[in-house]
Design a protein around this motif. Sequence first.
Motif, PDB file in Angstrom:
ATOM      1  N   VAL A  48      65.913  73.896  -5.677  1.00  0.00           N
ATOM      2  CA  VAL A  48      65.965  73.155  -4.265  1.00  0.00           C
ATOM      3  C   VAL A  48      67.705  73.321  -3.922  1.00  0.00           C
ATOM      4  CG1 VAL A  48      65.813  70.784  -3.170  1.00  0.00           C
ATOM      5  CG2 VAL A  48      64.142  71.683  -5.022  1.00  0.00           C
ATOM      6  N   THR A  49      67.621  73.635  -2.794  1.00  0.00           N
ATOM      7  CA  THR A  49      68.771  73.846  -1.985  1.00  0.00           C
ATOM      8  C   THR A  49      69.252  73.163  -0.886  1.00  0.00           C
ATOM      9  OG1 THR A  49      71.099  75.316  -2.174  1.00  0.00           O
ATOM     10  CG2 THR A  49      68.648  76.304  -1.107  1.00  0.00           C
ATOM     11  N   GLN A  50      70.535  72.788  -0.615  1.00  0.00           N
ATOM     12  CA  GLN A  50      70.959  72.315   0.516  1.00  0.00           C
ATOM     13  C   GLN A  50      71.865  73.373   1.477  1.00  0.00           C
ATOM     14  OE1 GLN A  50      73.329  69.069  -1.360  1.00  0.00           O
ATOM     15  NE2 GLN A  50      72.727  67.959   0.380  1.00  0.00           N
ATOM     16  N   VAL A  54      62.496  79.096  -4.104  1.00  0.00           N
ATOM     17  CA  VAL A  54      63.453  78.488  -3.617  1.00  0.00           C
ATOM     18  C   VAL A  54      63.240  77.555  -2.527  1.00  0.00           C
ATOM     19  CG1 VAL A  54      65.775  78.802  -2.510  1.00  0.00           C
ATOM     20  CG2 VAL A  54      64.996  80.621  -4.184  1.00  0.00           C
ATOM     21  N   TYR A  55      63.529  76.321  -2.389  1.00  0.00           N
ATOM     22  CA  TYR A  55      63.127  75.378  -1.306  1.00  0.00           C
ATOM     23  C   TYR A  55      64.256  75.139  -0.729  1.00  0.00           C
ATOM     24  CZ  TYR A  55      58.943  75.718  -4.250  1.00  0.00           C
ATOM     25  OH  TYR A  55      58.007  75.990  -4.967  1.00  0.00           O
ATOM     26  N   ARG A  56      64.451  75.608   0.621  1.00  0.00           N
ATOM     27  CA  ARG A  56      65.651  75.396   1.538  1.00  0.00           C
ATOM     28  C   ARG A  56      65.682  74.138   2.433  1.00  0.00           C
ATOM     29  NH1 ARG A  56      65.661  81.483   4.066  1.00  0.00           N
ATOM     30  NH2 ARG A  56      63.633  80.647   4.674  1.00  0.00           N
ATOM     31  N   LEU A  57      66.207  73.379   2.076  1.00  0.00           N
ATOM     32  CA  LEU A  57      66.290  71.966   2.815  1.00  0.00           C
ATOM     33  C   LEU A  57      66.813  72.057   4.088  1.00  0.00           C
ATOM     34  CD1 LEU A  57      66.715  69.443  -0.290  1.00  0.00           C
ATOM     35  CD2 LEU A  57      64.532  69.682   1.235  1.00  0.00           C
ATOM     36  N   HIS A  58      67.807  72.824   4.188  1.00  0.00           N
ATOM     37  CA  HIS A  58      68.844  72.781   5.131  1.00  0.00           C
ATOM     38  C   HIS A  58      68.296  74.292   6.215  1.00  0.00           C
ATOM     39  CE1 HIS A  58      71.773  69.300   4.053  1.00  0.00           C
ATOM     40  NE2 HIS A  58      70.440  69.001   4.140  1.00  0.00           N
ATOM     41  N   GLY A  59      67.255  74.889   6.078  1.00  0.00           N
ATOM     42  CA  GLY A  59      67.229  75.721   6.710  1.00  0.00           C
ATOM     43  C   GLY A  59      67.827  77.215   6.030  1.00  0.00           C
ATOM     44  N   SER A  60      67.915  78.134   7.192  1.00  0.00           N
ATOM     45  CA  SER A  60      68.791  79.410   6.567  1.00  0.00           C
ATOM     46  C   SER A  60      69.736  79.860   7.978  1.00  0.00           C
ATOM     47  CB  SER A  60      67.750  80.537   6.267  1.00  0.00           C
ATOM     48  OG  SER A  60      68.277  81.834   6.432  1.00  0.00           O
ATOM     49  N   LEU A  61      71.071  80.423   7.408  1.00  0.00           N
ATOM     50  CA  LEU A  61      71.699  80.942   8.584  1.00  0.00           C
ATOM     51  C   LEU A  61      71.490  82.418   8.747  1.00  0.00           C
ATOM     52  CD1 LEU A  61      74.130  80.183  10.222  1.00  0.00           C
ATOM     53  CD2 LEU A  61      75.639  80.312   8.231  1.00  0.00           C
ATOM     54  N   ASN A  62      70.554  82.729   8.197  1.00  0.00           N
ATOM     55  CA  ASN A  62      70.166  84.271   8.297  1.00  0.00           C
ATOM     56  C   ASN A  62      68.951  84.410   9.239  1.00  0.00           C
ATOM     57  OD1 ASN A  62      72.178  85.831   6.415  1.00  0.00           O
ATOM     58  ND2 ASN A  62      70.891  84.769   4.872  1.00  0.00           N
ATOM     59  N   GLU A  63      68.308  83.240   9.758  1.00  0.00           N
ATOM     60  CA  GLU A  63      67.169  83.618  10.394  1.00  0.00           C
ATOM     61  C   GLU A  63      67.677  82.901  11.804  1.00  0.00           C
ATOM     62  OE1 GLU A  63      64.063  81.572   8.058  1.00  0.00           O
ATOM     63  OE2 GLU A  63      64.128  82.937   6.352  1.00  0.00           O
ATOM     64  N   LEU A  78      60.684  69.276   2.176  1.00  0.00           N
ATOM     65  CA  LEU A  78      61.029  68.111   1.708  1.00  0.00           C
ATOM     66  C   LEU A  78      59.975  67.510   0.688  1.00  0.00           C
ATOM     67  CD1 LEU A  78      63.262  65.789   1.395  1.00  0.00           C
ATOM     68  CD2 LEU A  78      62.168  64.838   3.424  1.00  0.00           C
ATOM     69  N   LEU A  79      58.752  67.532   1.088  1.00  0.00           N
ATOM     70  CA  LEU A  79      57.703  66.976   0.364  1.00  0.00           C
ATOM     71  C   LEU A  79      57.555  68.068  -1.015  1.00  0.00           C
ATOM     72  CD1 LEU A  79      55.155  66.354   2.970  1.00  0.00           C
ATOM     73  CD2 LEU A  79      56.227  64.738   1.537  1.00  0.00           C
ATOM     74  N   THR A  80      57.539  69.179  -0.724  1.00  0.00           N
ATOM     75  CA  THR A  80      57.688  70.100  -1.835  1.00  0.00           C
ATOM     76  C   THR A  80      58.823  69.774  -2.957  1.00  0.00           C
ATOM     77  OG1 THR A  80      56.726  71.575  -0.413  1.00  0.00           O
ATOM     78  CG2 THR A  80      57.345  72.366  -2.884  1.00  0.00           C
ATOM     79  N   SER A  81      59.759  69.608  -2.188  1.00  0.00           N
ATOM     80  CA  SER A  81      60.837  69.407  -3.244  1.00  0.00           C
ATOM     81  C   SER A  81      61.011  68.049  -3.951  1.00  0.00           C
ATOM     82  CB  SER A  81      62.250  69.075  -2.279  1.00  0.00           C
ATOM     83  OG  SER A  81      62.540  70.377  -1.597  1.00  0.00           O
ATOM     84  N   VAL A  82      60.428  66.899  -3.158  1.00  0.00           N
ATOM     85  CA  VAL A  82      60.141  65.802  -3.930  1.00  0.00           C
ATOM     86  C   VAL A  82      59.031  65.873  -5.154  1.00  0.00           C
ATOM     87  CG1 VAL A  82      58.866  63.315  -3.581  1.00  0.00           C
ATOM     88  CG2 VAL A  82      60.564  64.262  -1.965  1.00  0.00           C
ATOM     89  N   ASP A  83      58.034  66.774  -4.922  1.00  0.00           N
ATOM     90  CA  ASP A  83      57.141  66.862  -5.744  1.00  0.00           C
ATOM     91  C   ASP A  83      57.536  67.734  -7.091  1.00  0.00           C
ATOM     92  OD1 ASP A  83      54.538  66.344  -5.236  1.00  0.00           O
ATOM     93  OD2 ASP A  83      53.719  68.567  -5.555  1.00  0.00           O
ATOM     94  N   VAL A  99      74.620  62.947   1.180  1.00  0.00           N
ATOM     95  CA  VAL A  99      73.807  63.198   2.286  1.00  0.00           C
ATOM     96  C   VAL A  99      72.498  62.678   2.072  1.00  0.00           C
ATOM     97  CG1 VAL A  99      73.049  64.711   4.188  1.00  0.00           C
ATOM     98  CG2 VAL A  99      75.433  65.005   3.147  1.00  0.00           C
ATOM     99  N   PHE A 100      72.039  61.677   2.741  1.00  0.00           N
ATOM    100  CA  PHE A 100      70.618  61.399   2.570  1.00  0.00           C
ATOM    101  C   PHE A 100      69.799  62.240   3.237  1.00  0.00           C
ATOM    102  CE2 PHE A 100      66.826  59.103   4.058  1.00  0.00           C
ATOM    103  CZ  PHE A 100      66.423  58.207   2.935  1.00  0.00           C
ATOM    104  N   PRO A 101      68.402  62.603   2.804  1.00  0.00           N
ATOM    105  CA  PRO A 101      67.791  62.296   1.665  1.00  0.00           C
ATOM    106  C   PRO A 101      67.855  62.742   0.561  1.00  0.00           C
ATOM    107  CG  PRO A 101      66.167  63.399   2.940  1.00  0.00           C
ATOM    108  CD  PRO A 101      67.631  63.238   3.774  1.00  0.00           C
ATOM    109  N   VAL A 102      68.658  63.914   0.502  1.00  0.00           N
ATOM    110  CA  VAL A 102      68.894  64.656  -0.893  1.00  0.00           C
ATOM    111  C   VAL A 102      69.415  63.883  -1.833  1.00  0.00           C
ATOM    112  CG1 VAL A 102      70.137  66.817  -1.423  1.00  0.00           C
ATOM    113  CG2 VAL A 102      69.128  67.069   0.464  1.00  0.00           C
ATOM    114  N   SER A 103      70.525  63.035  -1.473  1.00  0.00           N
ATOM    115  CA  SER A 103      71.078  62.198  -2.431  1.00  0.00           C
ATOM    116  C   SER A 103      70.086  61.372  -3.364  1.00  0.00           C
ATOM    117  CB  SER A 103      71.907  61.334  -1.856  1.00  0.00           C
ATOM    118  OG  SER A 103      71.346  60.805  -0.857  1.00  0.00           O
ATOM    119  N   GLN A 104      69.061  61.123  -2.795  1.00  0.00           N
ATOM    120  CA  GLN A 104      68.056  60.321  -3.464  1.00  0.00           C
ATOM    121  C   GLN A 104      67.246  61.307  -4.450  1.00  0.00           C
ATOM    122  OE1 GLN A 104      68.071  56.981  -2.765  1.00  0.00           O
ATOM    123  NE2 GLN A 104      69.796  57.781  -1.509  1.00  0.00           N
TER     124      GLN A 104
END
Length: 237
Positions: free
Chosen positions: A100-102, A116-125, A169-174, A191-196
């Motif tokens: 899981v990555t920021q 790989v679960y990209r919580l903050h998206g991608s700078l390549n797309e 986010l849901l997958t990451s929580v899972d 940074v919330f919610p990743v901090s949790q």
Amino acid sequence: MNNKDIELLAKWIKESEYAVILTGAGMSTESGIPDFRSKDGLWKKVDPMKLANIRTLMEDYDTFYEFYKMRVGILSEAKPHEGYEILAKWEERGLVNSIVTQNVDDFHLLAGNKNVYRLHGSLNEFRCSMCGTKAEKKDYLERKPCHKCGGNLRPGVVLFGEGLPEDTLLTSVDEMKKADLVIVIGTSLTVFPVSQLPDITSGKKVYINREASGNSKFDLVFESSAGDVLQEIDKLL
Ligand code: ZN
């Protein structure tokens, strides 16, 4: 770095049935991606929280465009360091289940990780900021408008003022729920919610960061660079 701690973490990784890694910016600064806040005098007086903001995209596209053009340029000159290769190898060997990555640099994917679960998206797309139609990086760099509606193009990153992608986010929580071992690398967890996220797991929690003080909720803490710790552990696996 304490050898006993390295041995202990290697043991935990081997014993773990479901290990999840959570990474942040600290993983990529080691890859030669400079802190964009100080890279260029032009940006020194500007607050990145304002630049990487949905309002700047909507109200001051010139500034928004130039800022991300610079960041895309920096990214195209950098590549994943050995720590990334190690995490990819661990996934291939079944030692790690997912990442899981920021980070928006896609280095985990480039290195070969699959889950790989990209919580903050991608700078390549890239996509149109108006209609959402996908766009090419080349078109963004040439500052072309959307070919469908003429709208401004934007990178596929999550901006300040925008929510995280809900599915991811849901997958990451899972993933955190399933994990019996969570290794947090290179994020200050501010940074919330990743901090949790690490709080969700009932498994063991490990923290690897250059500045690790004040994180007492972890079972094991390494106050050093991600690359160094991962290489030491890899020798024992
Ligand atoms: Zn459009």
